[in-house]
Design a protein around this motif. Structure first.
Motif, mmCIF file in Angstrom:
data_model
loop_
_atom_site.group_PDB
_atom_site.id
_atom_site.type_symbol
_atom_site.label_atom_id
_atom_site.label_comp_id
_atom_site.label_asym_id
_atom_site.label_seq_id
_atom_site.Cartn_x
_atom_site.Cartn_y
_atom_site.Cartn_z
ATOM 1 N N ARG A 53 3.392 14.036 5.317
ATOM 2 C CA ARG A 53 2.564 14.807 6.257
ATOM 3 C C ARG A 53 3.149 14.750 7.673
ATOM 4 N NH1 ARG A 53 -0.815 12.674 2.346
ATOM 5 N NH2 ARG A 53 -2.528 14.040 1.666
ATOM 6 N N ASN A 54 4.436 14.407 7.769
ATOM 7 C CA ASN A 54 5.123 14.281 9.060
ATOM 8 C C ASN A 54 4.410 13.296 9.983
ATOM 9 O OD1 ASN A 54 7.180 16.192 8.474
ATOM 10 N ND2 ASN A 54 5.674 17.803 8.782
ATOM 11 N N SER A 55 4.027 12.167 9.423
ATOM 12 C CA SER A 55 3.303 11.146 10.177
ATOM 13 C C SER A 55 3.670 9.777 9.616
ATOM 14 C CB SER A 55 1.791 11.395 10.071
ATOM 15 O OG SER A 55 1.361 11.303 8.733
ATOM 16 N N GLN A 56 2.920 8.772 10.009
ATOM 17 C CA GLN A 56 3.094 7.419 9.465
ATOM 18 C C GLN A 56 1.717 6.803 9.279
ATOM 19 O OE1 GLN A 56 5.313 5.335 12.492
ATOM 20 N NE2 GLN A 56 3.515 4.975 13.752
ATOM 21 N N LEU A 57 1.664 5.735 8.477
ATOM 22 C CA LEU A 57 0.413 4.983 8.408
ATOM 23 C C LEU A 57 0.059 4.548 9.825
ATOM 24 C CD1 LEU A 57 0.781 2.726 5.231
ATOM 25 C CD2 LEU A 57 -1.031 4.386 5.680
ATOM 26 N N VAL A 58 -1.212 4.579 10.141
ATOM 27 C CA VAL A 58 -1.665 4.346 11.506
ATOM 28 C C VAL A 58 -1.206 2.988 12.037
ATOM 29 C CG1 VAL A 58 -3.924 3.419 10.805
ATOM 30 C CG2 VAL A 58 -3.678 4.494 13.044
ATOM 31 N N THR A 59 -0.763 3.002 13.293
ATOM 32 C CA THR A 59 -0.460 1.775 14.031
ATOM 33 C C THR A 59 -1.484 1.685 15.153
ATOM 34 O OG1 THR A 59 1.103 2.876 15.510
ATOM 35 C CG2 THR A 59 2.000 1.911 13.495
ATOM 36 N N ILE A 60 -2.017 0.505 15.369
ATOM 37 C CA ILE A 60 -3.152 0.333 16.278
ATOM 38 C C ILE A 60 -2.718 -0.508 17.470
ATOM 39 C CG2 ILE A 60 -5.499 -0.554 16.472
ATOM 40 C CD1 ILE A 60 -5.735 -0.034 13.392
ATOM 41 N N GLN A 133 -6.728 -8.283 3.828
ATOM 42 C CA GLN A 133 -5.516 -8.267 3.018
ATOM 43 C C GLN A 133 -5.909 -8.026 1.568
ATOM 44 O OE1 GLN A 133 -4.295 -12.222 4.422
ATOM 45 N NE2 GLN A 133 -2.321 -11.266 4.843
ATOM 46 N N ASP A 134 -5.072 -7.289 0.878
ATOM 47 C CA ASP A 134 -5.333 -7.006 -0.527
ATOM 48 C C ASP A 134 -3.999 -6.786 -1.224
ATOM 49 O OD1 ASP A 134 -6.694 -6.560 -2.874
ATOM 50 O OD2 ASP A 134 -7.736 -4.772 -2.189
ATOM 51 N N GLU A 135 -4.042 -6.846 -2.545
ATOM 52 C CA GLU A 135 -2.832 -6.576 -3.320
ATOM 53 C C GLU A 135 -2.344 -5.169 -3.011
ATOM 54 O OE1 GLU A 135 -1.232 -8.776 -5.191
ATOM 55 O OE2 GLU A 135 -2.768 -10.312 -4.833
ATOM 56 N N CYS A 136 -1.066 -5.035 -2.761
ATOM 57 C CA CYS A 136 -0.486 -3.746 -2.349
ATOM 58 C C CYS A 136 -0.605 -2.666 -3.417
ATOM 59 C CB CYS A 136 0.979 -3.933 -1.983
ATOM 60 S SG CYS A 136 1.237 -5.122 -0.643
ATOM 61 N N VAL A 137 -0.777 -3.063 -4.667
ATOM 62 C CA VAL A 137 -0.844 -2.080 -5.755
ATOM 63 C C VAL A 137 -2.241 -1.490 -5.927
ATOM 64 C CG1 VAL A 137 1.105 -3.069 -7.014
ATOM 65 C CG2 VAL A 137 -1.226 -3.886 -7.484
ATOM 66 N N HIS A 138 -3.243 -2.073 -5.262
ATOM 67 C CA HIS A 138 -4.598 -1.522 -5.366
ATOM 68 C C HIS A 138 -4.672 -0.167 -4.683
ATOM 69 C CE1 HIS A 138 -6.602 -5.707 -6.059
ATOM 70 N NE2 HIS A 138 -5.911 -5.279 -7.092
ATOM 71 N N PHE A 139 -5.436 0.730 -5.276
ATOM 72 C CA PHE A 139 -5.572 2.075 -4.731
ATOM 73 C C PHE A 139 -6.677 2.092 -3.682
ATOM 74 C CE2 PHE A 139 -2.539 3.098 -7.675
ATOM 75 C CZ PHE A 139 -2.319 4.462 -7.831
ATOM 76 N N LYS A 140 -6.332 2.559 -2.491
ATOM 77 C CA LYS A 140 -7.259 2.648 -1.363
ATOM 78 C C LYS A 140 -7.041 3.988 -0.662
ATOM 79 C CE LYS A 140 -8.065 -1.998 -1.217
ATOM 80 N NZ LYS A 140 -9.213 -2.383 -1.987
ATOM 81 N N TYR A 141 -8.034 4.384 0.131
ATOM 82 C CA TYR A 141 -7.836 5.497 1.042
ATOM 83 C C TYR A 141 -6.882 5.025 2.134
ATOM 84 C CZ TYR A 141 -11.915 7.421 -1.297
ATOM 85 O OH TYR A 141 -12.776 7.904 -2.243
ATOM 86 N N TYR A 142 -6.436 5.919 2.995
ATOM 87 C CA TYR A 142 -5.539 5.512 4.075
ATOM 88 C C TYR A 142 -5.654 6.464 5.258
ATOM 89 C CZ TYR A 142 -2.355 8.765 1.573
ATOM 90 O OH TYR A 142 -1.790 9.840 0.926
ATOM 91 N N VAL A 143 -5.165 5.988 6.408
ATOM 92 C CA VAL A 143 -5.229 6.756 7.648
ATOM 93 C C VAL A 143 -3.808 6.969 8.163
ATOM 94 C CG1 VAL A 143 -6.121 6.850 10.017
ATOM 95 C CG2 VAL A 143 -7.490 5.764 8.210
ATOM 96 N N CYS A 144 -3.479 8.228 8.436
ATOM 97 C CA CYS A 144 -2.164 8.589 8.983
ATOM 98 C C CYS A 144 -2.299 8.900 10.471
ATOM 99 C CB CYS A 144 -1.609 9.825 8.282
ATOM 100 S SG CYS A 144 -1.375 9.657 6.503
ATOM 101 N N GLU A 145 -1.182 8.743 11.183
ATOM 102 C CA GLU A 145 -1.150 9.041 12.612
ATOM 103 C C GLU A 145 0.148 9.767 12.945
ATOM 104 O OE1 GLU A 145 -1.329 6.614 16.890
ATOM 105 O OE2 GLU A 145 -1.030 5.520 15.033
ATOM 106 N N ARG A 146 0.042 10.721 13.864
ATOM 107 C CA ARG A 146 1.233 11.409 14.360
ATOM 108 C C ARG A 146 1.029 11.739 15.830
ATOM 109 N NH1 ARG A 146 1.685 17.201 11.569
ATOM 110 N NH2 ARG A 146 2.895 17.707 13.391
#
Length: 163
Positions: A53-60, A133-146
């Protein structure tokens, strides 16, 4: 630029106006655009989903942005913190330090786990804005930022430039 015509000097100034503009369905906040993705994935799939989506996982960057992201996050959502073996700590996906949250620094962190944020969409979640923190293989929603900066030049051809 100055032009001399018949002994007079005329100055032409190129003016630039910048504002934050986001694609449809993205939410503008300060100088960035955010998207709470309505599909789930592992942390790696979330990272790739944002890149597509021409973005990255959100950085805060600070507490205020953390609170804002929590308003977007659906339940528990992946954010862009990842383990860096070189420094033995988490960093943002863009390589920058996660330095603003004291309570995060004081927690016991396991490098095998990925990081998410507890959203405040649901009144069932008393943890709004906290990271987990959670296992990286678990399916979760996510937030992107651009970045959402768009500049319009007023001058010769009034063209838009996306920075």
């Amino acid at each position: 630029m100055k032009i001399y015509i018949s002994g007079a000097i005329y100055s032409f100034i190129k003016l630039t106006s910048c504002f934050t503009a986001c694609p449809i369905s993205w939410t503008r906040h300060q100088r960035s655009c955010y998207l709470s993705v309505s599909e789930t994935g592992s942390w790696r799939q979330a990272k790739e989903g944002c890149v597509s989506r021409n973005s990255q996982l959100v950085t805060i960057a600070n507490d205020e942005e953390n609170s804002f992201v929590a308003t977007l996050a659906t339940n528990y959502s992946w954010i862009g913190a990842e383990w860096n073996d070189t420094i033995s700590d988490y960093v943002w996906v863009d390589g920058s330090d996660i330095g603003f949250i004291d309570w995060w620094k004081s927690r016991k962190r396991k490098k095998s786990l990925c990081v998410g944020i507890c959203g405040n969409y649901s009144s069932d979640l008393p943890c709004s804005g906290e990271w987990y923190q959670d296992e990286c293989v678990h399916f979760k929603y996510y937030v992107c930022e651009r970045e959402g900066k768009v500049c319009k030049r007023f001058g010769k051809n009034n063209s838009y430039i996306i920075n």
